[in-house]
Design a protein around this motif. Structure first.
Motif, mmCIF file in Angstrom:
data_model
loop_
_atom_site.group_PDB
_atom_site.id
_atom_site.type_symbol
_atom_site.label_atom_id
_atom_site.label_comp_id
_atom_site.label_asym_id
_atom_site.label_seq_id
_atom_site.Cartn_x
_atom_site.Cartn_y
_atom_site.Cartn_z
ATOM 1 N N MET A 173 0.834 -1.209 0.000
ATOM 2 C CA MET A 173 0.000 0.000 0.000
ATOM 3 C C MET A 173 0.869 1.260 0.000
ATOM 4 S SD MET A 173 -3.131 1.057 2.572
ATOM 5 C CE MET A 173 -2.157 1.387 4.053
ATOM 6 N N PHE A 174 1.921 1.264 0.822
ATOM 7 C CA PHE A 174 2.791 2.446 0.905
ATOM 8 C C PHE A 174 3.821 2.494 -0.226
ATOM 9 C CE2 PHE A 174 1.546 2.144 5.525
ATOM 10 C CZ PHE A 174 0.742 3.277 5.499
ATOM 11 N N ALA A 175 3.998 1.367 -0.931
ATOM 12 C CA ALA A 175 4.908 1.353 -2.085
ATOM 13 C C ALA A 175 4.141 1.553 -3.388
ATOM 14 C CB ALA A 175 5.679 0.036 -2.124
ATOM 15 N N ASP A 176 2.822 1.792 -3.271
ATOM 16 C CA ASP A 176 1.971 2.070 -4.432
ATOM 17 C C ASP A 176 1.928 0.891 -5.402
ATOM 18 O OD1 ASP A 176 0.174 3.714 -5.719
ATOM 19 O OD2 ASP A 176 1.690 4.648 -6.997
ATOM 20 N N GLY A 177 1.721 -0.316 -4.858
ATOM 21 C CA GLY A 177 1.694 -1.508 -5.707
ATOM 22 C C GLY A 177 0.433 -2.334 -5.526
ATOM 23 N N HIS A 178 0.222 -3.254 -6.463
ATOM 24 C CA HIS A 178 -0.903 -4.191 -6.397
ATOM 25 C C HIS A 178 -0.385 -5.544 -5.916
ATOM 26 C CE1 HIS A 178 -2.926 -1.147 -8.785
ATOM 27 N NE2 HIS A 178 -1.972 -1.236 -9.689
ATOM 28 N N VAL A 179 -1.283 -6.351 -5.371
ATOM 29 C CA VAL A 179 -0.863 -7.602 -4.728
ATOM 30 C C VAL A 179 -1.672 -8.787 -5.248
ATOM 31 C CG1 VAL A 179 -0.857 -8.833 -2.518
ATOM 32 C CG2 VAL A 179 -0.031 -6.493 -2.615
ATOM 33 N N LEU A 180 -0.968 -9.900 -5.488
ATOM 34 C CA LEU A 180 -1.613 -11.172 -5.829
ATOM 35 C C LEU A 180 -1.408 -12.122 -4.651
ATOM 36 C CD1 LEU A 180 -2.980 -13.060 -7.949
ATOM 37 C CD2 LEU A 180 -0.680 -13.650 -8.734
ATOM 38 N N ILE A 181 -2.512 -12.600 -4.092
ATOM 39 C CA ILE A 181 -2.438 -13.513 -2.935
ATOM 40 C C ILE A 181 -2.837 -14.904 -3.398
ATOM 41 C CG2 ILE A 181 -3.198 -13.968 -0.572
ATOM 42 C CD1 ILE A 181 -4.098 -11.045 -0.381
ATOM 43 N N GLU A 182 -1.957 -15.873 -3.161
ATOM 44 C CA GLU A 182 -2.232 -17.250 -3.585
ATOM 45 C C GLU A 182 -2.254 -18.167 -2.369
ATOM 46 O OE1 GLU A 182 -0.557 -18.949 -7.369
ATOM 47 O OE2 GLU A 182 0.516 -20.215 -5.949
ATOM 48 N N GLY A 183 -3.281 -18.995 -2.313
ATOM 49 C CA GLY A 183 -3.386 -19.941 -1.202
ATOM 50 C C GLY A 183 -4.608 -20.818 -1.375
ATOM 51 N N VAL A 184 -4.623 -21.950 -0.679
ATOM 52 C CA VAL A 184 -5.757 -22.874 -0.765
ATOM 53 C C VAL A 184 -6.985 -22.226 -0.122
ATOM 54 C CG1 VAL A 184 -4.307 -24.936 -0.816
ATOM 55 C CG2 VAL A 184 -5.080 -24.025 1.387
ATOM 56 N N PRO A 185 -8.192 -22.727 -0.425
ATOM 57 C CA PRO A 185 -9.393 -22.138 0.196
ATOM 58 C C PRO A 185 -9.360 -22.264 1.714
ATOM 59 C CG PRO A 185 -9.981 -23.572 -1.649
ATOM 60 C CD PRO A 185 -8.523 -23.783 -1.394
ATOM 61 N N GLY A 186 -9.919 -21.250 2.387
ATOM 62 C CA GLY A 186 -10.091 -21.325 3.834
ATOM 63 C C GLY A 186 -8.958 -20.785 4.671
ATOM 64 N N VAL A 187 -7.990 -20.078 4.053
ATOM 65 C CA VAL A 187 -6.870 -19.544 4.845
ATOM 66 C C VAL A 187 -6.982 -18.021 5.016
ATOM 67 C CG1 VAL A 187 -5.223 -21.411 4.458
ATOM 68 C CG2 VAL A 187 -5.373 -19.546 2.786
ATOM 69 N N ALA A 188 -8.190 -17.495 4.834
ATOM 70 C CA ALA A 188 -8.518 -16.082 5.104
ATOM 71 C C ALA A 188 -7.864 -15.088 4.144
ATOM 72 C CB ALA A 188 -8.178 -15.721 6.551
ATOM 73 N N LYS A 189 -7.662 -15.494 2.893
ATOM 74 C CA LYS A 189 -7.091 -14.561 1.896
ATOM 75 C C LYS A 189 -8.044 -13.385 1.666
ATOM 76 C CE LYS A 189 -6.935 -17.512 -1.541
ATOM 77 N NZ LYS A 189 -7.571 -18.686 -0.934
ATOM 78 N N THR A 190 -9.289 -13.747 1.311
ATOM 79 C CA THR A 190 -10.286 -12.716 0.991
ATOM 80 C C THR A 190 -10.617 -11.874 2.217
ATOM 81 O OG1 THR A 190 -11.222 -14.149 -0.707
ATOM 82 C CG2 THR A 190 -12.616 -12.352 0.078
ATOM 83 N N LEU A 191 -10.788 -12.524 3.367
ATOM 84 C CA LEU A 191 -11.163 -11.809 4.583
ATOM 85 C C LEU A 191 -10.091 -10.796 4.982
ATOM 86 C CD1 LEU A 191 -13.064 -11.357 6.974
ATOM 87 C CD2 LEU A 191 -11.913 -13.243 8.161
ATOM 88 N N THR A 192 -8.822 -11.213 4.923
ATOM 89 C CA THR A 192 -7.733 -10.305 5.309
ATOM 90 C C THR A 192 -7.687 -9.091 4.389
ATOM 91 O OG1 THR A 192 -6.458 -12.221 6.073
ATOM 92 C CG2 THR A 192 -5.265 -10.153 5.822
ATOM 93 N N ALA A 193 -7.823 -9.339 3.079
ATOM 94 C CA ALA A 193 -7.812 -8.233 2.110
ATOM 95 C C ALA A 193 -8.988 -7.290 2.358
ATOM 96 C CB ALA A 193 -7.867 -8.793 0.695
ATOM 97 N N LYS A 194 -10.153 -7.863 2.649
ATOM 98 C CA LYS A 194 -11.354 -7.055 2.902
ATOM 99 C C LYS A 194 -11.190 -6.215 4.175
ATOM 100 C CE LYS A 194 -15.212 -9.269 1.997
ATOM 101 N NZ LYS A 194 -16.412 -10.115 2.191
ATOM 102 N N LEU A 195 -10.659 -6.831 5.228
ATOM 103 C CA LEU A 195 -10.449 -6.111 6.487
ATOM 104 C C LEU A 195 -9.450 -4.973 6.312
ATOM 105 C CD1 LEU A 195 -10.258 -9.128 8.994
ATOM 106 C CD2 LEU A 195 -12.126 -7.489 8.783
ATOM 107 N N MET A 196 -8.388 -5.254 5.555
ATOM 108 C CA MET A 196 -7.369 -4.243 5.282
ATOM 109 C C MET A 196 -8.008 -3.015 4.618
ATOM 110 S SD MET A 196 -3.951 -3.630 4.700
ATOM 111 C CE MET A 196 -3.063 -2.541 3.600
#
Length: 324
Positions: free
Chosen positions: A43-66
């Motif tokens: 966020m502070f380096a002005d970049g986009h992020v790709l998060i890879e992981g199996v279902p159920g490890v809170a990828k979407t939730l963490t991004a949403k909370l952020m």
């Protein structure tokens, strides 16, 4: 840990805001500290992020909370095989009132965009993200619309499922500053999580997330990050690491100069998050893995042997002499 030097740049606000974001996310997420740190750095380096992981490890939730901790516009796009480019960038609609076509903006017109399961949509829809990610603008029917800043895409994908997915092309992968691998939680963290659910203290209510930073603050703090000091020998250290990926016999494709810029920007943000106004070799080493792992490709032989990209990156870092 507080440093014992007097900073030439006042990073106290950045440090306080980062801790506040972590505290808000920590209300619902146990562990995953590296994921949260890398999201903040991006966020502070002005970049986009790709998060890879199996279902159920809170990828979407963490991004949403952020995104929810920032007083800004947040949109979530669920990528599907039938998703069209107009579904994300918007479309021209004929208005009876004005007797003209009017552009109805799509969900990409937001500050934080969560692209869920990005590899589920066809290439033309993935390509619709290109201009937005790189130029921070969207063009429709010959008219260019600038996006409101800050603009950050957080995309998720599942590495296991292959049916009904479309591999992201190298050119698009290169637009992401980081590829973050999210693994299963530690036993202690998972035990804490289950205990919280048992006592009903982990119910996800996003209204309980406080907005602790605004858009203007992010833009100001980015300016501070850009002023973080990096010595000439450390700049050379970055170029030596990236250059080594292009000559490595285990790699079919090396990293581009965009990777060097990504390491430079992210290691400055990494230093700033630790309340330091100067970069160390450890900052560079830490960000090398998420910056390089999606920008280099193993040779077919090494891929068949089961060699991991991270292992090759580690070998490269170990061989390059650390500046003194």
């Amino acid at each position: 840990m507080e440093n014992q030097f007097t900073n030439r740049i006042d990073l106290s606000e950045l440090s306080l805001k980062s801790q506040a974001v972590k505290a808000e996310i920590g209300k619902f997420i146990v562990g995953q500290q590296q994921l949260i740190d890398l999201l903040l750095i991006a966020m502070f380096a002005d970049g986009h992020v790709l998060i890879e992981g199996v279902p159920g490890v809170a990828k979407t939730l963490t991004a949403k909370l952020m995104a929810k901790t920032v007083d800004s516009e947040f949109k979530r796009i669920q990528f599907t095989p039938d998703l069209m480019p107009s579904d994300i960038i918007g479309t021209s609609v004929f208005s009876v009132k004005t007797n003209q076509f009017e552009f109805k903006k799509g969900p990409l017109f937001a500050n934080f965009v969560l692209a869920d399961e990005i590899n589920r949509s066809p290439a033309k829809t993935q390509a619709a993200l290109f201009e937005a990610m790189e130029e921070r603008q969207i063009t429709n029917d010959g008219t260019t619309y600038p996006l409101d800043l800050p603009f950050m895409v957080i995309a998720t994908q599942n590495p296991i499922e292959q049916e009904g997915t479309y591999r992201l092309p190298e050119a698009q992968l290169d637009r992401f500053i980081f590829k973050i691998l999210v693994t299963y939680p530690q036993i202690e963290d998972e035990t804490t999580m289950l205990t919280n659910f048992h006592h009903n203290t982990a119910t996800i209510d996003l209204s309980k997330i406080n907005k602790v930073i605004n858009k203007e603050s992010i833009l100001q703090l980015k300016q501070q990050v850009s002023k973080v000091v990096i010595e000439e020998n450390l700049i050379k250290y970055i170029t030596q690491i990236v250059s080594s990926t292009r000559k490595n016999p285990m790699l079919y494709l090396g990293a581009s100069p965009r990777a060097s810029i990504a390491i430079l920007n992210s290691c400055k943000a990494m230093a700033a998050l630790q309340n330091r106004d100067f970069v160390t070799p450890d900052d560079i080493k830490f960000v090398c893995y998420p910056v390089l792992r999606h920008r280099v490709m193993l040779t077919p032989e090494k891929e068949m042997e089961g060699t991991s990209v991270d292992a090759v990156i580690q070998q490269i870092i170990d061989k390059v002499e650390i500046p003194r």
